[in-house]
Design a protein around this motif. Structure first.
Motif, PDB file in Angstrom:
ATOM      1  N   LEU A   1       9.216 -17.082  55.648  1.00 40.72           N
ATOM      2  CA  LEU A   1       8.643 -17.957  56.597  1.00 40.72           C
ATOM      3  C   LEU A   1       9.142 -18.042  57.955  1.00 40.72           C
ATOM      4  CD1 LEU A   1       8.139 -21.011  54.096  1.00 40.72           C
ATOM      5  CD2 LEU A   1       6.428 -19.260  54.796  1.00 40.72           C
ATOM      6  N   GLY A   2      10.327 -17.631  58.167  1.00 40.51           N
ATOM      7  CA  GLY A   2      10.860 -17.525  59.511  1.00 40.51           C
ATOM      8  C   GLY A   2      11.101 -16.017  59.961  1.00 40.51           C
ATOM      9  N   TRP A   3      10.601 -14.975  59.620  1.00 38.44           N
ATOM     10  CA  TRP A   3      10.762 -13.690  60.127  1.00 38.44           C
ATOM     11  C   TRP A   3      10.380 -13.736  61.794  1.00 38.44           C
ATOM     12  CZ3 TRP A   3       7.016 -10.605  62.380  1.00 38.44           C
ATOM     13  CH2 TRP A   3       5.688 -11.064  61.979  1.00 38.44           C
ATOM     14  N   MET A   4       9.522 -14.367  62.146  1.00 37.80           N
ATOM     15  CA  MET A   4       9.261 -14.164  63.517  1.00 37.80           C
ATOM     16  C   MET A   4      10.379 -14.646  64.606  1.00 37.80           C
ATOM     17  SD  MET A   4       5.243 -14.783  63.784  1.00 37.80           S
ATOM     18  CE  MET A   4       5.058 -14.138  65.193  1.00 37.80           C
ATOM     19  N   ILE A   5      11.096 -15.666  64.038  1.00 34.95           N
ATOM     20  CA  ILE A   5      12.092 -16.230  65.294  1.00 34.95           C
ATOM     21  C   ILE A   5      13.440 -15.801  64.764  1.00 34.95           C
ATOM     22  CG2 ILE A   5      10.795 -18.326  65.753  1.00 34.95           C
ATOM     23  CD1 ILE A   5      12.150 -19.804  63.764  1.00 34.95           C
ATOM     24  N   LEU A   6      13.393 -15.020  63.757  1.00 36.11           N
ATOM     25  CA  LEU A   6      14.791 -14.430  63.363  1.00 36.11           C
ATOM     26  C   LEU A   6      15.861 -15.247  62.961  1.00 36.11           C
ATOM     27  CD1 LEU A   6      15.413 -11.693  65.957  1.00 36.11           C
ATOM     28  CD2 LEU A   6      14.577 -11.518  63.849  1.00 36.11           C
ATOM     29  N   ILE A   7      15.349 -16.624  62.987  1.00 38.49           N
ATOM     30  CA  ILE A   7      16.423 -17.639  62.280  1.00 38.49           C
ATOM     31  C   ILE A   7      16.232 -17.567  60.789  1.00 38.49           C
ATOM     32  CG2 ILE A   7      16.789 -20.102  61.913  1.00 38.49           C
ATOM     33  CD1 ILE A   7      17.580 -18.698  64.663  1.00 38.49           C
ATOM     34  N   GLY A   8      14.952 -17.449  60.088  1.00 40.73           N
ATOM     35  CA  GLY A   8      14.761 -17.471  58.635  1.00 40.73           C
ATOM     36  C   GLY A   8      15.828 -16.369  57.930  1.00 40.73           C
ATOM     37  N   PRO A   9      15.606 -14.773  58.350  1.00 38.01           N
ATOM     38  CA  PRO A   9      16.357 -13.651  57.783  1.00 38.01           C
ATOM     39  C   PRO A   9      17.899 -14.125  58.052  1.00 38.01           C
ATOM     40  CG  PRO A   9      14.730 -13.039  58.953  1.00 38.01           C
ATOM     41  CD  PRO A   9      14.519 -14.595  59.624  1.00 38.01           C
ATOM     42  N   LEU A  10      18.221 -14.679  59.066  1.00 40.92           N
ATOM     43  CA  LEU A  10      19.721 -15.266  59.296  1.00 40.92           C
ATOM     44  C   LEU A  10      20.454 -16.036  58.447  1.00 40.92           C
ATOM     45  CD1 LEU A  10      22.210 -14.500  61.114  1.00 40.92           C
ATOM     46  CD2 LEU A  10      21.581 -16.596  62.562  1.00 40.92           C
ATOM     47  N   VAL A  11      19.462 -17.153  58.199  1.00 42.14           N
ATOM     48  CA  VAL A  11      19.763 -18.125  57.097  1.00 42.14           C
ATOM     49  C   VAL A  11      19.925 -17.716  55.897  1.00 42.14           C
ATOM     50  CG1 VAL A  11      19.034 -20.242  56.092  1.00 42.14           C
ATOM     51  CG2 VAL A  11      18.858 -20.048  58.748  1.00 42.14           C
ATOM     52  N   TRP A  12      18.995 -16.771  55.526  1.00 45.64           N
ATOM     53  CA  TRP A  12      18.738 -16.228  54.144  1.00 45.64           C
ATOM     54  C   TRP A  12      20.052 -15.436  53.847  1.00 45.64           C
ATOM     55  CZ3 TRP A  12      19.115 -11.049  52.968  1.00 45.64           C
ATOM     56  CH2 TRP A  12      18.880 -10.790  51.590  1.00 45.64           C
TER      57      TRP A  12
END
Length: 188
Positions: free
Chosen positions: A159-170
């Motif tokens: 759900l957050g791949w476009m803003i790069l925050i999601g993969p970072l949180v993951w």
């Protein structure tokens, strides 16, 4: 005639139905009507009221959380991010392989390094964000500890791949939980 051989009459309810009384088998040497008193030691409870034969003891319970294999390596989350950027994602593939292989060698369960790498390559990284935190959570669950991450943690990437925050949180959540697990096993 003894009291065991005498016929017994059952009390009947208003409709004429008499419910059967359930009695558990007693250890050898005790009459069936002798019930253990409150506070007295009870015999080993077996499934469905079965008792162990004389001379047998219950099987010892394997301790939960026992270590089966080698302890994995603690990896810095920021090093994983930096090396993945510098190597254009090749270190990320190595990370998937290495973490899956360490968990498989440690617990004896899981997909392992080769299959983890194949999943990462052939699904274009869509399955691995769900599989890796699920296996990390399984490490905790085998020790009857609460799971800090699970397969739903992969939704951060999806759900957050476009803003790069999601993969970072993951990555912070998953790698942090894996590092905490290895440290609890004695890794430095």
């Amino acid at each position: 005639m003894s009291t065991i051989d005498e016929p017994t009459s059952r009390p009947q309810s208003a409709g004429g139905y008499a419910p059967a009384q359930y009695t558990q088998p007693q250890p050898y040497g005790q009459p069936p009507y002798a019930q253990p008193q409150y506070g007295q030691p009870q015999p080993y409870a077996q499934p469905f009221g079965q008792q162990l034969p004389a001379g047998y003891a219950p099987a010892p319970v394997a301790p939960f959380g026992r270590q089966l294999g080698p302890i994995g390596k603690v990896r810095s989350t920021w090093a994983v991010i930096g090396l993945s950027i510098i190597t254009f994602g090749i270190y990320g593939l190595y990370y998937y392989f290495a973490t899956h292989e360490e968990m498989k060698q440690h617990s004896g369960e899981g997909v392992g390094g080769a299959l983890g790498l194949v999943l990462a390559i052939f699904t274009f990284g869509l399955v691995t964000p769900f599989v890796l935190p699920n296996e990390v959570g399984n490490l905790y669950a085998r020790q009857q500890r609460p799971r800090p991450v699970s397969a739903t943690t992969g939704l951060w990437v999806l759900l957050g791949w476009m803003i790069l925050i999601g993969p970072l949180v993951w990555l912070i959540k998953t790698n942090g939980a894996l590092n905490a697990y290895w440290r609890s096993m004695g890794a430095v």
